[in-house]
Write a protein that holds these residues in place. Structure first.
Motif, short mmCIF file in Angstrom:
data_model
loop_
_atom_site.label_atom_id
_atom_site.label_comp_id
_atom_site.label_asym_id
_atom_site.label_seq_id
_atom_site.Cartn_x
_atom_site.Cartn_y
_atom_site.Cartn_z
N LYS A 63 2.43 1.77 -3.49
CA LYS A 63 1.43 2.29 -4.20
C LYS A 63 1.18 3.82 -4.18
CE LYS A 63 -3.12 2.99 -5.97
NZ LYS A 63 -3.77 4.16 -5.40
N ASN A 64 0.98 4.24 -2.94
CA ASN A 64 0.84 5.61 -2.71
C ASN A 64 2.08 6.42 -2.69
OD1 ASN A 64 -2.19 6.05 -1.45
ND2 ASN A 64 -1.54 4.02 -0.98
N TYR A 106 0.72 -1.19 0.25
CA TYR A 106 -0.16 0.12 -0.10
C TYR A 106 0.96 1.12 -0.17
CZ TYR A 106 -3.42 3.11 1.47
OH TYR A 106 -4.49 4.49 1.33
N TYR A 107 1.96 1.03 0.77
CA TYR A 107 3.06 2.32 0.83
C TYR A 107 3.65 2.46 -0.46
CZ TYR A 107 7.13 5.01 1.84
OH TYR A 107 8.25 5.80 1.76
N TRP A 127 -3.95 -2.82 -8.79
CA TRP A 127 -4.36 -1.66 -7.92
C TRP A 127 -6.05 -1.54 -7.78
CZ3 TRP A 127 -0.41 -1.52 -5.77
CH2 TRP A 127 1.04 -1.31 -6.02
#
Length: 203
Positions: free
Chosen positions: A69-70, A66-67, A150
């Motif tokens: 991706k963001n 998640y990190y 995603w």
């Protein structure tokens, strides 16, 4: 960003391979081991340790992806319909629950035929290990497919599965109830220093 994303995916791929290699190596170490007696405290602490290691692994992998991706933003990913991924994940999850239910019922019948508390608890430990692994597998698949597509639904599915995993923490009272222990065995298992099980060890 594209080049950095490529390096990140390469690094994560190597990291996953490393985890699998370490798991296989540790499994090989379990072969041909001697047995060591376990007290009630040691027995339940070993179950808690396994539970928290698997839980922490799921949370860490989810958090890292998640990190990534963001932090990096979206890059070129799977261009097809990710709904198929979602269906696959939940089919795997339903199958996992079905297998858990079948194995648990089958093994509990065998456990109830045993008379020694050590044998019962050793068999029940195998049930829990199998359950934890089968509950973890679809979560990891969902997280990996989220990294590929995603699709936020896959991330949410992984979070739901982790919450279900949290709800399956080993509990002494549940184990006593599941094993249908007699009064004498209940007294033994309530004593933290009582020898109640055995575990394989190299030493």
């Amino acid at each position: 960003v594209s080049q950095y994303a490529h390096h990140s995916r390469t690094y994560l791929s190597r990291w996953f391979r490393r985890v699998l290699w370490e798991t296989r190596k540790n499994y090989q170490k379990l072969i041909n081991m001697a047995t060591k007696p376990q007290t009630t405290n040691e027995y339940f602490n070993s179950l808690y340790l396994l539970y928290y290691v698997l839980l922490w692994g799921q949370i860490m992998i989810t958090s890292v992806l998640y990190y990534v991706k963001n932090y990096l933003g979206e890059w070129e990913t799977f261009s097809g319909n990710s709904t198929l991924f979602l269906v696959i994940v939940w089919v795997i999850y339903v199958i996992a629950f079905s297998v858990i239910w079948g194995i648990k019922n089958m093994r509990l019948k065998n456990i109830n035929e045993k008379t020694e508390l050590k044998e019962k608890l050793s068999e029940y430990r195998l049930i829990l290990i199998t359950k934890f692994v089968l509950l973890e597998a679809p979560t990891i698949v969902s997280i990996v497919l989220y990294f590929v597509s995603w699709d936020i639904r896959l991330l949410l599915s992984a979070i739901v599965m982790i919450i279900v995993f949290i709800g399956n923490k080993p509990d002494k009272n549940k184990i006593i109830e599941s094993l249908n222990l007699n009064s004498a065995d209940k007294i033994r298992i309530e004593n933290p220093d009582e020898i109640v099980a055995e575990i394989e060890t190299k030493y």
